[in-house]
Each structure stands twice: as structure tokens, then as C-alpha cells.
Design a protein around this motif. Structure first.
Motif, short mmCIF file in Angstrom:
data_model
loop_
_atom_site.label_atom_id
_atom_site.label_comp_id
_atom_site.label_asym_id
_atom_site.label_seq_id
_atom_site.Cartn_x
_atom_site.Cartn_y
_atom_site.Cartn_z
N ARG A 175 -2.10 16.06 22.36
CA ARG A 175 -1.88 16.87 23.45
C ARG A 175 -0.48 17.10 23.48
O ARG A 175 0.00 18.27 23.44
CB ARG A 175 -2.32 16.17 24.63
CG ARG A 175 -2.22 17.00 25.80
CD ARG A 175 -2.90 16.69 27.08
NE ARG A 175 -2.47 17.80 28.16
CZ ARG A 175 -1.79 17.29 29.26
NH1 ARG A 175 -1.11 16.18 29.11
NH2 ARG A 175 -1.71 18.28 30.28
N GLU A 176 0.33 16.20 23.47
CA GLU A 176 1.87 16.07 23.36
C GLU A 176 2.41 17.20 22.35
O GLU A 176 3.27 17.83 22.41
CB GLU A 176 2.65 14.94 23.39
CG GLU A 176 3.91 14.67 23.44
CD GLU A 176 4.74 13.57 23.57
OE1 GLU A 176 5.70 13.38 23.16
OE2 GLU A 176 4.04 12.63 24.06
N GLU A 193 -2.82 24.36 24.48
CA GLU A 193 -3.17 23.28 25.23
C GLU A 193 -4.37 22.89 24.77
O GLU A 193 -5.12 23.68 24.29
CB GLU A 193 -3.43 23.98 26.70
CG GLU A 193 -2.45 23.95 27.84
CD GLU A 193 -2.11 22.37 28.13
OE1 GLU A 193 -2.79 21.65 28.35
OE2 GLU A 193 -0.71 22.33 28.38
N SER A 240 0.62 19.16 20.52
CA SER A 240 0.18 20.85 20.47
C SER A 240 0.80 21.36 21.56
O SER A 240 1.21 22.54 21.60
CB SER A 240 -1.45 20.63 20.95
OG SER A 240 -2.04 20.32 19.76
N GLN A 241 1.22 20.65 22.81
CA GLN A 241 1.96 21.50 23.83
C GLN A 241 3.25 21.71 23.39
O GLN A 241 3.95 22.80 23.56
CB GLN A 241 2.10 20.34 25.18
CG GLN A 241 0.94 20.44 25.89
CD GLN A 241 1.26 19.42 27.08
OE1 GLN A 241 2.01 18.49 27.09
NE2 GLN A 241 0.43 19.69 28.14
#
Length: 198
Positions: A38-39, A47, A41-42
Motif C-alpha cells: 500500500r505504501e 490506492e 503504491s501510494q
């Protein structure tokens, strides 16, 4: 006597190594890995659905564990909450039925004609000679009566120099249109294989 060897492989950062040991706790690993994905991709402007990522990670681990390879990786590019491909590395030892492993035997044993003739070529890798097999299979489909799923694969049967065993590297994916990218990825990753005396 089969010597005690150590095998290594290097994958790019978007390939997540799956925990295969039965003592590994999947729940906390999936939670931590989801946070890392997630980190990442952000930072790239995407998202992720965290619940979908955790579920997919657990599913990939369970699936790979059912085949018992000694390495397994799943490809999670930025912005994807499901893996695009799975790469597994396994070992085959000679036995009474196959006392000497050869490239011909590997090509025959790991080829199928589910969707036409496989594309088989011989190549030389840093660790030794290999056979490269590009082929497709019928994968598990959704509900009965629904459309089937095509499992695309690229397999390398490798005879590491100075050993009696064979390394089998299998890359598989089901998303259409990725053939060139997946083949390029596998052709690059297989070059990183190492075999050393323990």
C-alpha cells in the motif's frame, strides 16, 4: 550421493517472496506485506483495496504451499491488489525410475499439448544448460458452465553444472496480453539463479 547445495534467486522489488514454511504465520505476514504494498503504491499515486490484497496474499501462499516449492514469489506491480503472476522454484532429484536427469527428459516430462505444441528451446544459463518451455494449460475456471481460464506458463528445466539434480523454475499467469512482459521478466530472473556448496 547428492551434495548439500544452496540455491539462490533474485527478483525485482515488485515480486513478493511468499512464506512457504508451515511454521510461518501467514496472518501477520499478510498484514505487514499489505502495508508495504500500500505504501509503495501510494508513493506511485495509486490506492489499494487492503482487504483484497491481504486475501490475495493468503491465497497465493496457500496455493504455492500445496505444491511445496522451495522458493515462491508473486508479482504485485504498483496499483494492483491481486498478483499478476507467480514464480516458483523447485528441485528434482534423480531416483530409481529416472537415474539420470537430462534436458530431453525434462522437456518431455514437463510439456503438454493442451493448447497445441509447446515452444521448446535449449539455452545456456550461468548455472548450466537448460530447456525453456512456453505453453498454456486449462486452469481452474469459475463456476461450472462458465468460461474456462487459460493458464499461461514459462518453465525452465535447468541442469546446474556439477550437480545431479535439476532446478525447475515455473512462471505462470492468467491475465491476457502479458506474454511478452512475463517472458522478459522470467528470462531476466532465471539469469540470477545461483548454486553453491553449503
Amino acid at each position: 550421493m547428492i551434495p548439500d547445495l544452496q540455491y539462490g534467486i533474485s527478483c525485482p522489488p515488485d515480486w513478493v517472496r511468499l512464506p512457504l514454511d508451515s511454521s510461518d504465520e501467514i496472518g501477520s505476514w499478510a498484514k505487514n506485506t499489505t502495508a508495504e504494498l500500500r505504501e509503495r503504491s501510494q508513493a506511485a499515486g495509486y490506492e489499494l483495496d487492503q482487504r483484497a490484497v491481504r486475501k490475495d496474499l493468503r491465497s497465493r501462499v496457500d496455493d504455492s504451499r500445496s505444491r511445496e516449492p522451495f522458493y515462491a514469489f508473486a508479482l504485485y506491480p504498483d496499483g494492483f491488489d491481486t498478483a499478476l503472476a507467480v514464480l516458483e522454484l523447485d528441485l528434482i532429484h534423480p531416483d530409481a525410475t529416472v537415474p539420470q536427469l537430462t534436458l530431453d527428459w525434462l522437456a518431455d516430462a514437463f510439456s503438454t499439448q493442451d493448447f497445441g505444441l509447446p515452444k521448446t528451446t535449449r539455452i545456456e544459463l550461468p548455472v548450466g544448460p537448460a530447456v525453456r518451455i512456453r505453453q498454456n494449460f486449462a486452469a481452474d475456471g469459475p463456476a461450472p458452465g462458465g468460461p474456462g481460464v487459460l493458464l499461461e506458463t514459462l518453465t525452465y528445466g535447468i541442469l546446474p553444472t556439477g550437480t545431479e539434480s535439476a532446478l525447475m523454475l515455473l512462471l505462470s499467469w492468467t491475465t491476457p496480453g502479458l506474454e511478452e512482459a512475463m517472458e522478459d521478466a522470467a528470462d531476466s530472473i532465471v539469469q540470477t539463479l545461483t548454486v553453491n556448496l553449503a
